[in-house]
Design a protein around this motif. Structure first.
Motif, short mmCIF file in Angstrom:
data_model
loop_
_atom_site.label_atom_id
_atom_site.label_comp_id
_atom_site.label_asym_id
_atom_site.label_seq_id
_atom_site.Cartn_x
_atom_site.Cartn_y
_atom_site.Cartn_z
N PHE B 613 0.84 -1.20 0.00
CA PHE B 613 0.00 0.00 0.00
C PHE B 613 0.88 1.25 0.00
O PHE B 613 2.07 1.20 0.32
N TRP B 614 0.27 2.35 -0.37
CA TRP B 614 0.96 3.63 -0.39
C TRP B 614 0.52 4.48 0.80
O TRP B 614 -0.62 4.37 1.24
N MET B 615 1.43 5.29 1.29
CA MET B 615 1.08 6.26 2.33
C MET B 615 1.27 7.66 1.74
O MET B 615 2.28 7.92 1.11
N ILE B 616 0.29 8.50 1.98
CA ILE B 616 0.33 9.85 1.42
C ILE B 616 0.10 10.85 2.54
O ILE B 616 -0.79 10.67 3.37
N SER B 617 0.90 11.89 2.57
CA SER B 617 0.62 12.94 3.54
C SER B 617 1.07 14.29 3.01
O SER B 617 1.88 14.36 2.09
N GLY B 618 0.51 15.31 3.60
CA GLY B 618 0.92 16.68 3.28
C GLY B 618 1.01 17.47 4.57
O GLY B 618 0.40 17.11 5.58
N ALA B 619 1.80 18.52 4.56
CA ALA B 619 1.86 19.40 5.73
C ALA B 619 2.00 20.83 5.24
O ALA B 619 2.61 21.10 4.20
N ARG B 636 1.68 27.80 13.04
CA ARG B 636 0.59 26.91 12.65
C ARG B 636 1.17 25.74 11.88
O ARG B 636 2.04 25.93 11.02
N LEU B 637 0.72 24.55 12.21
CA LEU B 637 1.15 23.37 11.45
C LEU B 637 -0.09 22.55 11.12
O LEU B 637 -0.83 22.12 12.01
N VAL B 638 -0.32 22.36 9.83
CA VAL B 638 -1.48 21.59 9.38
C VAL B 638 -0.97 20.28 8.80
O VAL B 638 -0.14 20.28 7.89
N ASN B 639 -1.44 19.16 9.35
CA ASN B 639 -1.06 17.85 8.83
C ASN B 639 -2.29 17.20 8.19
O ASN B 639 -3.31 17.07 8.85
N VAL B 640 -2.14 16.81 6.95
CA VAL B 640 -3.25 16.15 6.26
C VAL B 640 -2.76 14.79 5.78
O VAL B 640 -1.70 14.68 5.17
#
Ligand SMILES: Cc1cc2nc3c(=O)[nH]c(=O)nc-3n(C[C@H](O)[C@H](O)[C@H](O)COP(=O)(O)OP(=O)(O)OC[C@H]3O[C@@H](n4cnc5c(N)ncnc54)[C@H](O)[C@@H]3O)c2cc1C
Lengths: 286, 766
Positions: B613-619, B636-640
């Motif tokens: 499987f793949w893992m995807i994230s953005g910040a 501010r830190l936004v983790n998606v």
């Protein structure tokens, strides 16, 4: 850490008797937070430690005196932080302690240990120095008074003899003086400072009558910056004057390089933070 | 307390519930057992004497003074070890690490001799009396130098042949390169030649430490009939295999017991202190404990420093047509799992972008420093640091909005990744969209005035889970109907026991809280590859689900057998009583999981099924930069993240915030300072990790996805939030003050120097 003997005398006098002016492997211990770091690193291998934990209770108390505070050397930093007397007479101390290390350390570390270690990175010495605090030092020949300003001889060095103990500190009340301490960290927020600047002033933005400016951590010992003080006195406190004061401080101090910053960088921090500390003192730091 | 948990323990819908961690009560009341605090009767303590030189031949070791210390029972060198274990080399990818330094020392801090005593302080005192003489050899420290250096850390490389994906490693001489992973797709040279723009940058990351809250600890209890090891390990099955190999014994004579771990983050994977503890117990013929201090952890395992040279060619419309990646991994003196990091992260070095012409070279290199291994991200954070900085720099140079540039080149669902594997269940678009929305990217941003400047930045990343790996689980239903789960996943604080129990509860329709998860013990818990790389929830989760379904099917059969109507709600205990005439018997469900996989083709690295499987994230980050001092405040830190379905939303939340916080430390200030191979800040007094005051306001968002081949739609979450924090912050700093930092950490002095250099007033070197 290697095994050692622990003595727990019940009086300051007895503790002094157990010390040896010529034997560096016998040392007094207050909270032990500084000594333990050295022992764990193997830099200090004591044969015997003289714990001050059980000496007379009076050395762990804080009292308001007519002109300030009397603080026993065995008072913990946490007790100092929470004392209503301290908050009233010398609120700068209360403010400083909030960012000094962490609650676990403050709960056991003592005022005497913070001073006697001679570690330039500690926050309390520059503050006490700027406030003009003095110490009562006890030795086999009796007691003597010593200004905190005269305590430090160099990097991790004090003028205390090996069989002398700090018994108490006397801190003059702020009165109408204005004070600020700025702790500058370059690692985590609760790291040791890369630079500490303490400022105690008399006067206002129209003109400063007297000033004590003390720098630490970036320097090999807590140091009064007398040319910066001189530059500050007299004139109207504006950006031009503050820039002069900052430049004087930056030029005057002698720096040490370590993992928290190079000499060039600490010099710039000094320039900026001496200015900021003076302004904070005048504006009434919270 | 107990009643409230019971009340919350609804039957049905166990998956998706924020079940409180099953072990939390035991932990907060100090009852949970850890290897570090464990004691066995008659146990000895070991203290090490370590090398003070980075590279040298051992001429002599003088243990005479240590032996004279009252209370010392043994002082042991490799000669003593080889009397009980003739071939004393171990390791997961290479059998390159000697139990104690053998002939050579290869890094400052390498264990050279050990003192055993009943009192650990006596052992320590004696260890300090040992001396050694070395013939010093020139060392190699830098990963780029190591590739061409004539200084060789090892005379000969000895691949272990353990992993299916590392079978191609060969014995080699005169090299520091443990592994060279290559990927070739399309024609990179031609594409560069025809490109409208070419950009080339070099990024670096520093050496940092896992700093698990419980330092490494192992107790070995050797008997002629068998050996038991109690160890703080993330992979008991691997430890068993390796210990059995060292002994030449069948695995059933080796028992590995793993209580809770005080965190691991990859530092306790594969084999660490276990081989040494085994040898010491064989020599002393008593249980022996080897437990590191915090200071000693700086000489056990670290994260890989990395140099990444990345080059991209673009057409006139801003489409990336070619990308060349050269990644140098500083593996330290022993390979540990470095080759696998090099390969498994290396394959995603081009990032979540669709690029037709790709060339990746990823090198695992030996150097004369503390070995490096996996650390929360298995190499991916080092790569994202580079490719997301590079991406931003290109967008800036082309005067394109960084989001628009990313959108133009984004690798989307159904499109081929550089390896040739089609992207599936990888929400790159959703993650980027959500991030952009939460950051209000389309709105103008106030860059501040005066001496404090503001900026914002973001990043997006992809990771492939380590594949192929195997997990096995057992679900045991007892005669009274109570249920026990046997699974080898090490719960080191990530809440895996709870999540696995939730899956059992879901299948068997019982409350999660009623499921007991046995402590890991290879005598009873079946095989698992290890708790690593965000693989457990997916792989072990599958095995657990299958084991529970197997048990459920047998219970149904049992019901039929005793004449119960279909779907009756007769308590399980009564089924057993009916069947056996009393409360007796068991139902044992087993489950095995190994995903499909196609190994990368030799030479090209291409595979149409490279990952389970793949893992995807953005910040996204917003920062304030104090231009007078270089201090950066992340405001501010936004983790998606795309994590599939959350089995336990609360645990997911704490994994995200924990991973991001850890990466904040690696981004802003953590660094092992090295001088001649010596770590100069090897203590918690001088190596600082983030405290509460360092954690920025954080918003953690999971996009709505379902992993179609995952257990209950789930996939891993432990590492994902680390990926983008560093480049998001560096990109925000660039936005604020126009300086680009190419090396971590982004500490105030580094930022300040860059600001001054840009202003044409560089700060002196003093
Ligand atoms: C993790 C950590 C973080 C820290 N961070 C900070 C920080 O941010 N800022 C900061 O200011 N400090 C910090 N400290 C230092 C802390 O403030 C000092 O360790 C503490 O003040 C020392 O006091 P103690 O009583 O524990 O000293 P001890 O360790 O007991 O003694 C220190 C020295 O003083 C001597 N001594 C002790 N009492 C006396 C006495 N009455 N008379 C004469 N000699 C005496 C001892 O012999 C020894 O040489 C930190 C410490 C730790 C462990």
């Amino acid at each position: 850490m290697t095994p050692f003997e622990l003595a727990e005398p019940t009086s300051l006098k007895e503790a002094i008797k157990l010390l040896d002016p010529d034997d560096p492997t016998i040392r007094p211990v207050g909270g032990g937070t500084a000594l333990m770091l050295m022992m764990k690193a193997g830099v200090f291998k004591p044969v015997k430690l003289i714990s001050l934990r059980r000496i007379e209770n009076s050395y762990s108390t804080i009292a308001a005196t007519g002109d300030g505070l009397r603080i026993g050397a065995m008072t913990t930093l946490a007790a100092l932080e929470r004392s209503a007397d301290v908050k009233k007479a010398a609120p700068l101390i209360t403010r400083t302690l909030k960012t000094l290390s962490n609650i676990r350390v403050r709960n056991v570390a003592t005022v005497g240990g913070a001073l006697a270690h001679g570690d330039p990175h500690m926050d309390l010495p520059p503050v006490l120095m700027a406030l003009g605090a003095t110490l009562t030092v006890m030795g086999p020949k009796g007691e003597r008074k010593l200004a905190v300003e005269d305590l430090f001889a160099g990097y991790y060095e004090t003028v205390l003899d090996k069989d002398e103990l700090i018994a108490e500190a006397h801190v003059p009340a702020h009165g109408t003086k204005k004070a600020a301490y700025m702790k500058v960290t370059t690692g985590s927020a609760d790291d040791w400072p890369a630079l500490g600047v303490a400022v105690v002033l008399e006067g206002d933005a129209g003109g400063i009558k007297s000033a004590r400016i003390v720098a630490s951590a970036a320097t090999d010992k807590a140091t009064r910056l007398k040319s910066a003080e001189a530059a500050l006195i007299g004139g109207k406190v504006d950006d031009t004057l503050l820039a002069k004061v900052g430049d004087a401080a930056a030029d005057e101090a002698e720096y040490i390089a370590d993992v928290r910053g190079s000499i060039s960088y600490k010099r710039e921090l000094m320039r900026v933070y001496v200015r900021r500390a003076v302004r904070a003192a005048l504006e009434g730091a919270k | 307390m107990a009643t409230t948990t019971q009340d919350a323990a609804k039957v049905g819908a166990q998956v998706g519930r924020s079940v409180q961690r099953l072990e939390s009560r035991e932990k907060v009341t100090g009852r949970a057992e850890y290897t570090h605090t464990m004691r066995l009767p008659n146990m000895l303590h070991a203290k090490m004497f370590r090398s003070t030189v980075a590279h040298g031949r051992i001429k002599s070791i003088d243990t005479s003074a240590a032996k004279k210390v009252p209370g010392v029972l043994h002082v042991i060198t490799i000669d003593d070890v080889m009397k009980v274990i003739p071939n004393p080399y171990y390791g997961p990818a290479f059998h390159d690490q000697p139990i104690l330094a053998h002939e050579k020392v290869r890094f400052v801090g390498e264990p050279v001799a050990v003192v055993l005593a009943a009192d650990p302080h006596v052992a320590e005192e004696a260890a300090q009396l040992i001396t050694a003489e070395y013939e010093e050899l020139p060392p190699v420290f830098d990963e780029v130098d190591a590739l061409t250096s004539k200084v060789y850390v090892h005379d000969e490389l000895k691949p272990a042949g353990t992993f299916a994906d590392l079978k191609h490693l060969k014995d080699a001489k005169n090299t520091n390169m443990a592994l060279d992973y290559r990927l070739r797709k399309g024609d990179v040279d031609k594409a560069f030649a025809g490109a409208a723009h070419v950009f080339e940058h070099e990024f670096k990351t520093q050496k940092v430490l896992h700093l698990s809250f419980e330092p490494h600890a192992t107790i070995a209890d050797y008997r002629d009939t068998g050996v038991t090891l109690y160890t703080a390990s993330q992979g008991p099955s691997f430890v068993r295999t390796e210990i059995a190999r060292l002994l030449g014994w069948p695995e059933n004579k080796v028992r590995i017991k793993v209580p809770f771990l005080g965190s691991g983050y990859g530092s306790k994977l594969y084999i660490k202190l276990e081989a040494l503890a085994l040898a010491l117990s064989m020599i002393a013929r008593r249980p022996v404990k080897v437990a590191l201090t915090f200071e000693e952890m700086f000489y056990q395992i670290t994260k890989h420093p990395c140099t990444f040279r990345i080059k991209s060619g673009l057409d006139k419309d801003g489409r990336i047509v070619a990308r060349k990646c050269e990644v140098f991994w500083n593996g330290g003196a022993y390979a540990d799992i470095g080759p696998r990091v090099t390969q498994k992260s290396g394959l995603t070095a081009t990032g979540p972008y669709e690029i037709d012409n790709v060339s990746i070279d990823s090198y695992a290199l030996y150097t004369n420093v503390t070995p490096a291994g996996a650390l929360r991200g298995f190499g991916v954070p080092q790569l994202v640091w580079a490719y997301e900085g590079h991406t931003d720099m290109i967008a800036r140079a082309l005067k394109m909005d960084p989001v628009a540039f990313r959108r133009k080149n984004l690798l989307r669902e159904g499109r081929p990744h550089a390896t040739g594997t089609i992207l599936k269940d990888a929400a790159t678009e959703k993650v980027l969209d959500k991030l952009v929305e939460r950051m209000n990217w389309s709105q103008p941003f106030d860059n501040g005035s005066g001496t404090v400047k503001r900026g914002r930045g973001l990043g997006i990343a992809i990771k492939a889970v380590i594949t192929p790996t195997t997990s096995v689980a057992i679900v045991n239903v007892s005669g009274d109907g109570s249920v026990t789960l046997y699974c080898g996943t090490s719960d080191m604080g990530q809440g895996s026991d709870t999540a696995m129990a939730q899956m059992v509860g879901e299948v068997l329709n019982i409350p999660t809280e009623s499921v007991r998860v046995t402590p890991r013990d290879t005598d009873v818990t079946p095989y698992d590859m290890g708790t690593l790389g965000s693989r457990s929830l997916f792989h072990m989760g599958h095995a657990v689900q299958r084991a529970a379904e197997h048990a459920r099917d047998q219970l149904k059969a049992l019901a039929r057998e005793v004449g119960e109507p279909e779907n009756s709600n007769t308590p399980i205990r009564e089924l057993f009583v009916k069947r056996y005439g009393m409360q007796a018997g068991n139902v044992i469900g087993t489950g095995v999981f190994k995903p499909d996989y196609v190994p990368p083709a030799p030479g090209t690295g291409l595979s149409d099924n490279v990952t389970a499987f793949w893992m995807i994230s953005g910040a996204g980050a917003e920062v304030e930069v104090d231009t007078e001092t270089g201090h950066v405040k992340v405001t501010r830190l936004v983790n998606v993240l795309d994590i599939g379905k959350a089995i336990n939303p609360q645990v997911v939340e704490s994994q995200i915030s924990g991973a991001a916080s850890m990466q904040i430390g690696f981004t802003m200030f953590e660094k092992m300072h090295l001088d001649g191979g010596q770590v100069t800040n090897a203590s918690l007094a001088d190596y600082k990790i983030p405290g509460f005051h360092d954690i920025p306001p954080m918003e953690n968002i999971t996009v709505d996805t379902y992993q179609s081949n995952g257990p209950f739609g789930a996939k891993g979450v432990g590492e994902v939030a680390t990926f983008c924090v560093s480049p998001a912050i560096a990109n925000a700093i660039d936005d604020a003050v126009g300086v680009r930092l190419m090396e971590l950490p982004l500490n105030p002095e580094t930022v300040f120097r860059a600001i001054r250099a840009k202003a044409g007033q560089p700060l002196g070197d003093e």
